[in-house]
Motif scaffolding. Structure first.
Motif, short mmCIF file in Angstrom:
data_model
loop_
_atom_site.label_atom_id
_atom_site.label_comp_id
_atom_site.label_asym_id
_atom_site.label_seq_id
_atom_site.Cartn_x
_atom_site.Cartn_y
_atom_site.Cartn_z
N LEU A 67 0.84 -1.19 0.00
CA LEU A 67 0.00 0.00 0.00
C LEU A 67 0.88 1.24 0.00
O LEU A 67 1.86 1.30 0.73
CB LEU A 67 -0.91 0.02 1.25
CG LEU A 67 -1.85 -1.18 1.43
CD1 LEU A 67 -2.48 -1.15 2.81
CD2 LEU A 67 -2.93 -1.19 0.35
N ILE A 68 0.53 2.22 -0.85
CA ILE A 68 1.22 3.50 -0.80
C ILE A 68 0.19 4.57 -0.48
O ILE A 68 -1.00 4.42 -0.78
CB ILE A 68 1.97 3.82 -2.11
CG1 ILE A 68 1.01 4.03 -3.28
CG2 ILE A 68 2.96 2.73 -2.43
CD1 ILE A 68 1.73 4.47 -4.54
N ALA A 84 9.39 2.55 -8.97
CA ALA A 84 10.53 2.65 -8.04
C ALA A 84 10.07 2.48 -6.60
O ALA A 84 10.69 1.75 -5.81
CB ALA A 84 11.23 3.99 -8.23
N VAL A 85 8.98 3.16 -6.24
CA VAL A 85 8.44 3.04 -4.88
C VAL A 85 7.99 1.61 -4.61
O VAL A 85 8.30 1.02 -3.57
CB VAL A 85 7.27 4.02 -4.67
CG1 VAL A 85 6.55 3.74 -3.37
CG2 VAL A 85 7.79 5.46 -4.70
N LEU A 86 7.26 1.04 -5.56
CA LEU A 86 6.77 -0.31 -5.38
C LEU A 86 7.91 -1.31 -5.32
O LEU A 86 7.85 -2.30 -4.58
CB LEU A 86 5.80 -0.68 -6.51
CG LEU A 86 4.52 0.17 -6.60
CD1 LEU A 86 3.67 -0.27 -7.78
CD2 LEU A 86 3.72 0.10 -5.31
N PHE A 167 12.65 -0.35 -16.80
CA PHE A 167 12.67 1.02 -16.32
C PHE A 167 14.11 1.45 -16.02
O PHE A 167 14.99 0.62 -15.86
CB PHE A 167 11.85 1.16 -15.03
CG PHE A 167 10.39 0.85 -15.18
CD1 PHE A 167 9.53 1.76 -15.77
CD2 PHE A 167 9.86 -0.35 -14.71
CE1 PHE A 167 8.17 1.49 -15.90
CE2 PHE A 167 8.52 -0.64 -14.84
CZ PHE A 167 7.66 0.28 -15.43
N ASN A 168 14.31 2.74 -15.92
CA ASN A 168 15.61 3.27 -15.53
C ASN A 168 15.80 3.05 -14.03
O ASN A 168 15.01 3.52 -13.22
CB ASN A 168 15.67 4.77 -15.84
CG ASN A 168 17.04 5.38 -15.59
OD1 ASN A 168 17.85 4.86 -14.82
ND2 ASN A 168 17.30 6.50 -16.24
N PRO A 169 16.85 2.34 -13.62
CA PRO A 169 17.05 2.07 -12.18
C PRO A 169 17.33 3.32 -11.36
O PRO A 169 17.25 3.29 -10.13
CB PRO A 169 18.24 1.11 -12.16
CG PRO A 169 18.95 1.35 -13.45
CD PRO A 169 17.88 1.69 -14.44
N LEU A 170 17.66 4.42 -12.02
CA LEU A 170 17.89 5.68 -11.31
C LEU A 170 16.60 6.35 -10.86
O LEU A 170 16.64 7.37 -10.17
CB LEU A 170 18.68 6.64 -12.19
CG LEU A 170 20.17 6.29 -12.41
CD1 LEU A 170 20.77 7.22 -13.46
CD2 LEU A 170 20.94 6.41 -11.11
N GLU A 171 15.46 5.80 -11.25
CA GLU A 171 14.19 6.42 -10.87
C GLU A 171 14.01 6.46 -9.36
O GLU A 171 13.43 7.41 -8.83
CB GLU A 171 13.02 5.67 -11.52
CG GLU A 171 12.95 5.80 -13.03
CD GLU A 171 12.67 7.21 -13.52
OE1 GLU A 171 12.21 8.05 -12.71
OE2 GLU A 171 12.90 7.48 -14.70
N LEU A 172 14.49 5.46 -8.64
CA LEU A 172 14.36 5.50 -7.18
C LEU A 172 15.17 6.65 -6.62
O LEU A 172 14.74 7.34 -5.68
CB LEU A 172 14.81 4.18 -6.55
CG LEU A 172 14.74 4.17 -5.01
CD1 LEU A 172 13.31 4.34 -4.54
CD2 LEU A 172 15.34 2.90 -4.43
#
Length: 220
Positions: A67-68, A84-86, A167-172
């Motif tokens: 859950l966010i 990234a959040v998930l 996805f781009n791993p830098l998104e986090l």
């Protein structure tokens, strides 16, 4: 895990219901399930949702329940940032981080450290104690502070899942910067700072680790 997860998630939803926006919930589930398919536990009954809470935070319950908050969701400007959040929360489930917190705390409280290596939560003595623990602590279990290494590990895992998912791993890194811009004294960040290392420490850890291990994914 499969039994305890819904018990915990249900208590969170009792305090903050899902946002009444089918398109939002569908989006989070599509992104979440795609990213979950990149993990080592794709067959869990993964379920994702956005809860109606203005704080900036996210929660993972055993068995695949993530859950966010609406406050965090509104900060995210792309599918990649949602992923990234998930991805961070996915790692907590994959690594059984909260499951182990429940298991160890309750077994220790009962003075049964000796049986920890012999029983698994879900049945028998350990299962009964774990269910009692959830009944007493409810949604507060989701607010439990994990070992800092678990948080750093989840940040690293998120980059791997992002890369595997295209996805781009830098998104986090970008998401953590956005959260950091709110300031450490923001009331919206109070819950997150209680349970996670400071954002600057998490950013430093990502800087130090680099992305060498992800190059194989990025070169595809």
């Amino acid at each position: 895990e499969l039994e305890l997860g819904p018990m915990i998630a249900g208590r969170v939803l009792g305090a903050a219901p899902l946002v009444n926006d089918p398109a939002m919930q569908r989006r989070v589930n599509l992104i979440g399930r795609w990213l979950a398919s990149q993990t080592s536990r794709p067959d869990l009954p993964w379920t994702f949702g956005v809860i109606d809470d203005g704080e900036v935070n996210a929660f993972a319950a055993p068995g695949g329940y993530i859950l966010i908050t609406r406050g965090l969701y509104d900060l995210l400007s792309s599918d990649a940032e949602v992923a990234a959040v998930l991805g961070h929360e996915l790692s907590h489930v994959v690594q059984r981080d909260h499951y182990e917190v429940i298991r160890k705390q309750e077994l220790q409280a009962a003075g049964r450290e000796a049986v920890m290596s012999q029983v698994n939560t879900g049945g028998g003595i350990a299962g009964s104690m774990a269910r009692d623990f959830i009944e007493r602590n409810g949604a507060a279990i989701m607010m439990t502070q994990l070992d800092r290494n678990a948080e750093y590990r989840a940040d690293q895992a998120a980059g791997i899942y992002l890369a595997r998912g295209g996805f781009n791993p830098l998104e986090l890194y970008a998401v953590l910067q956005k959260m950091s811009s709110l300031g450490s004294s923001s009331s919206r960040m109070a819950g997150l700072y209680k349970t996670h290392p400071p954002l600057d420490k998490r950013l430093d850890a990502l800087d130090k680790s680099g992305y060498k291990d992800l190059q194989a994914y990025l070169d595809r």
